[in-house]
Scaffold this motif. Structure first.
Motif, PDB file in Angstrom:
ATOM      1  N   ALA A 332      52.146  32.835  43.330  1.00 18.99           N
ATOM      2  CA  ALA A 332      52.923  33.914  43.963  1.00 18.99           C
ATOM      3  C   ALA A 332      52.790  35.199  43.153  1.00 18.99           C
ATOM      4  O   ALA A 332      52.547  36.287  43.713  1.00 18.99           O
ATOM      5  N   GLU A 333      52.930  35.084  41.847  1.00 22.24           N
ATOM      6  CA  GLU A 333      52.785  36.271  40.986  1.00 22.24           C
ATOM      7  C   GLU A 333      51.421  36.926  41.199  1.00 22.24           C
ATOM      8  O   GLU A 333      51.312  38.153  41.331  1.00 22.24           O
ATOM      9  N   GLN A 334      50.401  36.080  41.219  1.00 24.93           N
ATOM     10  CA  GLN A 334      49.038  36.608  41.342  1.00 24.93           C
ATOM     11  C   GLN A 334      48.854  37.337  42.668  1.00 24.93           C
ATOM     12  O   GLN A 334      48.288  38.435  42.712  1.00 24.93           O
ATOM     13  N   ARG A 335      49.349  36.743  43.742  1.00 28.34           N
ATOM     14  CA  ARG A 335      49.198  37.379  45.061  1.00 28.34           C
ATOM     15  C   ARG A 335      49.936  38.729  45.083  1.00 28.34           C
ATOM     16  O   ARG A 335      49.452  39.708  45.658  1.00 28.34           O
ATOM     17  N   ILE A 336      51.121  38.761  44.462  1.00 31.68           N
ATOM     18  CA  ILE A 336      51.892  40.012  44.431  1.00 31.68           C
ATOM     19  C   ILE A 336      51.134  41.074  43.630  1.00 31.68           C
ATOM     20  O   ILE A 336      50.988  42.222  44.074  1.00 31.68           O
ATOM     21  N   LEU A 337      50.633  40.673  42.465  1.00 37.25           N
ATOM     22  CA  LEU A 337      49.902  41.631  41.627  1.00 37.25           C
ATOM     23  C   LEU A 337      48.655  42.142  42.354  1.00 37.25           C
ATOM     24  O   LEU A 337      48.344  43.340  42.325  1.00 37.25           O
ATOM     25  N   ILE A 346      49.510  49.302  40.480  1.00 33.35           N
ATOM     26  CA  ILE A 346      49.079  48.859  39.150  1.00 33.35           C
ATOM     27  C   ILE A 346      47.552  48.841  39.149  1.00 33.35           C
ATOM     28  O   ILE A 346      46.935  48.867  40.219  1.00 33.35           O
ATOM     29  N   HIS A 347      46.964  48.813  37.955  1.00 31.88           N
ATOM     30  CA  HIS A 347      45.510  48.726  37.889  1.00 31.88           C
ATOM     31  C   HIS A 347      45.100  47.919  36.660  1.00 31.88           C
ATOM     32  O   HIS A 347      45.856  47.770  35.707  1.00 31.88           O
ATOM     33  N   GLY A 348      43.872  47.419  36.709  1.00 32.61           N
ATOM     34  CA  GLY A 348      43.378  46.590  35.612  1.00 32.61           C
ATOM     35  C   GLY A 348      43.016  45.210  36.106  1.00 32.61           C
ATOM     36  O   GLY A 348      42.986  44.950  37.315  1.00 32.61           O
ATOM     37  N   ASP A 349      42.743  44.325  35.162  1.00 32.88           N
ATOM     38  CA  ASP A 349      42.279  42.994  35.504  1.00 32.88           C
ATOM     39  C   ASP A 349      43.474  42.072  35.771  1.00 32.88           C
ATOM     40  O   ASP A 349      44.407  41.985  34.958  1.00 32.88           O
ATOM     41  N   ILE A 350      43.435  41.380  36.906  1.00 33.62           N
ATOM     42  CA  ILE A 350      44.564  40.527  37.300  1.00 33.62           C
ATOM     43  C   ILE A 350      44.787  39.412  36.269  1.00 33.62           C
ATOM     44  O   ILE A 350      45.926  39.085  35.910  1.00 33.62           O
ATOM     45  N   GLY A 351      43.688  38.868  35.754  1.00 41.99           N
ATOM     46  CA  GLY A 351      43.808  37.815  34.733  1.00 41.99           C
ATOM     47  C   GLY A 351      44.525  38.333  33.494  1.00 41.99           C
ATOM     48  O   GLY A 351      45.405  37.656  32.943  1.00 41.99           O
ATOM     49  N   ASP A 352      44.162  39.558  33.079  1.00 44.41           N
ATOM     50  CA  ASP A 352      44.836  40.162  31.920  1.00 44.41           C
ATOM     51  C   ASP A 352      46.323  40.355  32.201  1.00 44.41           C
ATOM     52  O   ASP A 352      47.175  40.134  31.350  1.00 44.41           O
ATOM     53  N   MET A 353      46.603  40.810  33.448  1.00 44.95           N
ATOM     54  CA  MET A 353      48.022  40.996  33.822  1.00 44.95           C
ATOM     55  C   MET A 353      48.770  39.672  33.746  1.00 44.95           C
ATOM     56  O   MET A 353      49.895  39.607  33.249  1.00 44.95           O
ATOM     57  N   MET A 354      48.144  38.619  34.261  1.00 44.24           N
ATOM     58  CA  MET A 354      48.790  37.306  34.253  1.00 44.24           C
ATOM     59  C   MET A 354      49.044  36.865  32.801  1.00 44.24           C
ATOM     60  O   MET A 354      50.118  36.357  32.479  1.00 44.24           O
ATOM     61  N   ASN A 355      48.067  37.084  31.946  1.00 45.60           N
ATOM     62  CA  ASN A 355      48.254  36.721  30.534  1.00 45.60           C
ATOM     63  C   ASN A 355      49.386  37.527  29.905  1.00 45.60           C
ATOM     64  O   ASN A 355      50.106  37.039  29.041  1.00 45.60           O
ATOM     65  N   GLN A 356      49.509  38.751  30.369  1.00 46.35           N
ATOM     66  CA  GLN A 356      50.536  39.634  29.824  1.00 46.35           C
ATOM     67  C   GLN A 356      51.893  39.373  30.491  1.00 46.35           C
ATOM     68  O   GLN A 356      52.886  39.976  30.155  1.00 46.35           O
ATOM     69  N   ARG A 357      51.945  38.427  31.440  1.00 48.39           N
ATOM     70  CA  ARG A 357      53.156  38.067  32.214  1.00 48.39           C
ATOM     71  C   ARG A 357      53.718  39.285  32.978  1.00 48.39           C
ATOM     72  O   ARG A 357      54.936  39.472  33.076  1.00 48.39           O
ATOM     73  N   GLU A 390      58.293  31.755  28.456  1.00 49.42           N
ATOM     74  CA  GLU A 390      57.740  33.058  28.810  1.00 49.42           C
ATOM     75  C   GLU A 390      58.575  33.759  29.893  1.00 49.42           C
ATOM     76  O   GLU A 390      59.170  33.094  30.726  1.00 49.42           O
ATOM     77  N   PRO A 391      58.562  35.103  29.868  1.00 54.50           N
ATOM     78  CA  PRO A 391      59.267  35.865  30.905  1.00 54.50           C
ATOM     79  C   PRO A 391      58.864  35.391  32.299  1.00 54.50           C
ATOM     80  O   PRO A 391      57.694  35.097  32.536  1.00 54.50           O
ATOM     81  N   GLY A 392      59.822  35.335  33.191  1.00 58.30           N
ATOM     82  CA  GLY A 392      59.530  34.888  34.556  1.00 58.30           C
ATOM     83  C   GLY A 392      59.540  33.371  34.634  1.00 58.30           C
ATOM     84  O   GLY A 392      60.378  32.769  35.303  1.00 58.30           O
ATOM     85  N   LEU A 393      58.650  32.741  33.878  1.00 59.78           N
ATOM     86  CA  LEU A 393      58.547  31.274  33.916  1.00 59.78           C
ATOM     87  C   LEU A 393      59.831  30.614  33.414  1.00 59.78           C
ATOM     88  O   LEU A 393      60.236  29.570  33.897  1.00 59.78           O
TER      89      LEU A 393
END
Lengths: 502, 502
Positions: A332-337, A346-357, A390-393
């Motif tokens: 869900a987070e990934q789809r929203i991002l 937002i901009h940048g790499d989705i994987g990086d965003m996910m790692n950054q929570r 982790e935040p969110g989780l």
């Protein structure tokens, strides 16, 4: 949508008898595995009426949930027992004084036996003697009491206690995890009540959608919902305090409490976030609809709404036994991002965003939770399962693998919360992902949440909630179009993967 | 009756500031009389949110009543202080975490100062230090804490406590009786809110009267009332759980609780007894209307109804400062007995019946109670006043002399309660007063109650409630006639002795 009332399930006490049966089977299996004798008595104490502070004001009693699960008793002051050897059940009712009869009504002891379909009924003050005499076949019975932690509140359930209990052997550790696990997997009869609560609440949400207009107050939306569920369908309780948040208020996740009592005037052009669910025969629902107050989605509203709808639908299409809930949250987070990135918020790499929570900045709550007699039904973290940090989780009320028979909410959301955005801006790593100019445009947007209740089936899941979800469906229903359409008006729509028919 | 909303009083925080001022004056007068120094600090702890059993379900918070009286704070977790020397007031707010801000909304400390119009605001964790430094002019301040018995519940209020309190001198006995007495006499601003709650509830009762019909369920009447009060007038709380009793159920005085959840189907020919009251800004109302479900009084219904109406009106016409409430209770009993005798339901000498406490067989509850922030407002039995022991009289929540400024309910009732009638029949002295053949005809009648809220004035009293009371008025309103008529639609009608205009 027809104006006629829905028909609640006809079974009541069969449901609770079924719950007791499943508990006895699970307990016997457990005891058998551990080589322990297959007897003893499960003893629970029901809830007591509470006065408000020092006064004699008594809020409407709602039974303790474990006790409701096993016995379905509506009144306060009961004890209930189940004999593990025979499966027989006993209720202990409070002995009424003359004054009780005058103020609360006369009731014969035997009427409780008929009403609650148990094997025996006695008075509470005979409890110790009955336990000793009635079940002395295997000697003094071992009492299995309910003691364990609720992983949402951190509170512990209070084991039953009575005068003379010190003369019995008691077991405080066995019952709670086993009974909790019974509650996690819903029987067909339980499902029928959750479905009913969903049908009622879906209808009531649509009633609100049809009546909402700028200039009203938020509490009027609450009032319409509660009235509809009560007046037409007999739901006297809601599962939780209504959240009727409009405009910026919808970025307060638990808006609607005493300090923020749904009292703002509705502004033309703002979004509404309506999180409301009715309860019937103890079983609840938990549904959120988000839509524009004036019935027409603006461009930025469509962007955020569709981001959430995509997450909602994608999660549902992936749900099936064996799937880990934490993975659904991340999906869900990934789809929203992804959606926010597409719109250059937002901009940048989705994987990086996910790692950054980064997802937790927009959705600080968990994706969903078990639902049943409690809105946040217990069993989310059985022994051995640790809550993430982790935040969110860490807000997830469960990270379990899905199992057939679970009912769980799917409630992705995206909010523009000042305090979280400020934190993200102050963080040099997070900050670079945001287009702060765009974010500024959303600063009083509030948020969007879409929440449905899902039943996990062998092959996928069934959506118990039946509210319009596509923006065009919402606009049509708000403009007066029928819902559901004539050919799918029998309870909730469903497809193999639980998505509403469109 | 117009369909437009009523306008609530515009004052809020002035009211609570006025309450504090009256407390300070009363405390200073008391201290002065006892030769004690005129300083020290009144310290109260507000209510805390409570979870339901072990879960994280939080029923909608309602502030503790003494705290509400002095500070009007809606949120949980506060402390409040009033400096007796200067009259200055301080609120202590809970310090919010980041999570609190996300879930419950951000709030600046200063916003509470603006909202609640106090002199200072601090965080709760600074309490000890603030009390010590801010008010050290007269040395370490003496803390006046709230500790005393609620004479309706028998519960004691819990005095404020905080880390470090052991370093302060505390006084547990002075505050409670003085603050309670302040609450007994209503200010004009308090009266305005009780009047508003009465206006809202009167309108909502009339709405129920107009919608009731055979075949409906009792809970639908509850739903109509609550919805009307909330939707149109912004009352989110009721003062107490609605009693919607029809037919025989109306002989259960507190029908409507969880064990008797207003769930019977309405029968043509039965009476309805509707005891419901809305609350606004903490101040409540408590109103009962009794009428036939089908809108037409039958002969036996008229007999019982008019017996009660006569008692209700006669009490009101006698009310004025100095009148003893226990005498009003007896007056109501006497009027009821007279009416029943006239219809040959009972026979014998009324004086003998009174001595035998026969009135308590038909009206086992008290005639009325103080009303305010609590439905059963405190102060009914100040020190030195003993609760009577006789049947009926012992149910009185007060036996005080009326004083100007009191608000009290007048709620005579007549019920045919199986258990009480059986007791009376078994008693050789009581038994002879009854015409048992007639009584048999009323055995499933239920009961009638008429309840209005009265404000005691210098010369008499003012009826704050404005519902149709005469049988012909009720029949007309139920058939669609306007209420109130055009020329008396400004809040409640009143005459010199509080009787509604007819």
């Amino acid at each position: 949508m027809s104006d006629s009332s829905l028909a609640p399930p006809a079974v009541f006490m069969e449901l609770h008898a079924g719950n007791r049966k499943r508990l006895v089977a699970a307990l016997r299996a457990h005891l058998s595995t551990s080589g322990r004798p297959l007897h003893g008595i499960v003893l629970l104490k029901g809830g007591e009426e509470q006065t408000l502070y020092c006064t004699d004001r008594v809020p409407l009693f709602r039974q303790e949930s474990y006790f409701a699960y096993l016995f379905g008793v509506r009144e306060p002051g009961f004890y209930g027992a189940v004999d593990i050897a025979s499966g027989q059940s006993i209720l202990f009712a409070p002995r009424l004084t003359l004054d009780d009869a005058i103020w609360n009504g006369e009731k014969e002891l035997s009427s409780f036996k008929d009403m609650y379909r148990v094997d025996f009924v006695f008075y509470v003050d005979d409890l110790a003697q009955v336990l000793r005499c009635q079940f002395s076949e295997h000697g003094e019975p071992l009492l299995f009491l309910l003691y364990g932690k609720n992983t949402d509140s951190g509170n512990y359930s209070k084991p039953a206690s009575f005068e003379g209990i010190e003369k019995f052997d008691t077991d405080l550790s066995t019952l709670h995890p086993i009974l909790t696990e019974c509650r996690v997997i819903k029987s067909d009869m339980e499902l029928a009540f959750i479905q009913y609560a969903n049908d009622v609440s879906s209808k009531a949400h649509i009633e609100v959608m049809r009546q909402i207009k700028p200039g009203m107050k938020e509490f009027q939306l609450e009032s319409i919902f509660i009235h509809h569920a009560s007046m037409h369908e007999g739901c006297r309780h809601c599962s939780y305090t209504c959240i009727c948040a409009t405009g910026h208020n919808s970025s307060t996740l638990h808006y609607g409490h005493a300090g923020a009592p749904n009292d703002q005037t509705l502004n033309d052009g703002d979004m509404a976030l309506m999180d409301m669910g009715a309860e019937y025969n103890f079983y609840g629902s938990d549904i959120t609809c988000s839509y524009p107050i004036n019935g027409k989605f603006k461009r930025n509203q469509t962007i955020v709404y569709n981001a959430i709808l995509r997450a909602h639908n994608d999660v549902i299409s992936h749900m099936q036994p064996g799937v880990r809930w934490i993975d659904m949250h991340k999906l869900a987070e990934q789809r929203i991002l992804e959606s926010l990135k597409k719109e250059n918020i937002i901009h940048g790499d989705i994987g990086d965003m996910m790692n950054q929570r980064l997802g937790a900045v927009f959705m600080p709550h968990g994706l969903g939770h078990l639902l049943g007699i409690d809105t946040h039904d217990p069993g989310g973290y059985p022994k051995g399962l640790e809550r993430p940090k982790e935040p969110g989780l860490r807000s997830l009320r469960t990270i379990r693998e899905l199992k057939e028979g679970m009912v769980i909410t799917v409630e992705p959301g995206c909010y523009f919360i000042g305090t979280l955005l400020r934190h993200a801006k102050d963080d040099p790593i997070s900050s670079k992902f945001f287009n702060w100019e765009k974010i500024e445009m959303y600063k009083s947007f509030g948020g969007v949440r879409i929440e449905s209740n899902l039943y996990v089936t062998a092959q996928g899941c069934k959506n118990l909630t039946n509210c319009p979800r596509e923006t065009w469906e919402i606009e049509a229903v708000m403009a007066g179009a029928p819902w559901p359409s004539r050919d799918d008006c029998s309870s909730a729509t469903t497809t193999k993967n639980g998505l509403p028919k469109t």
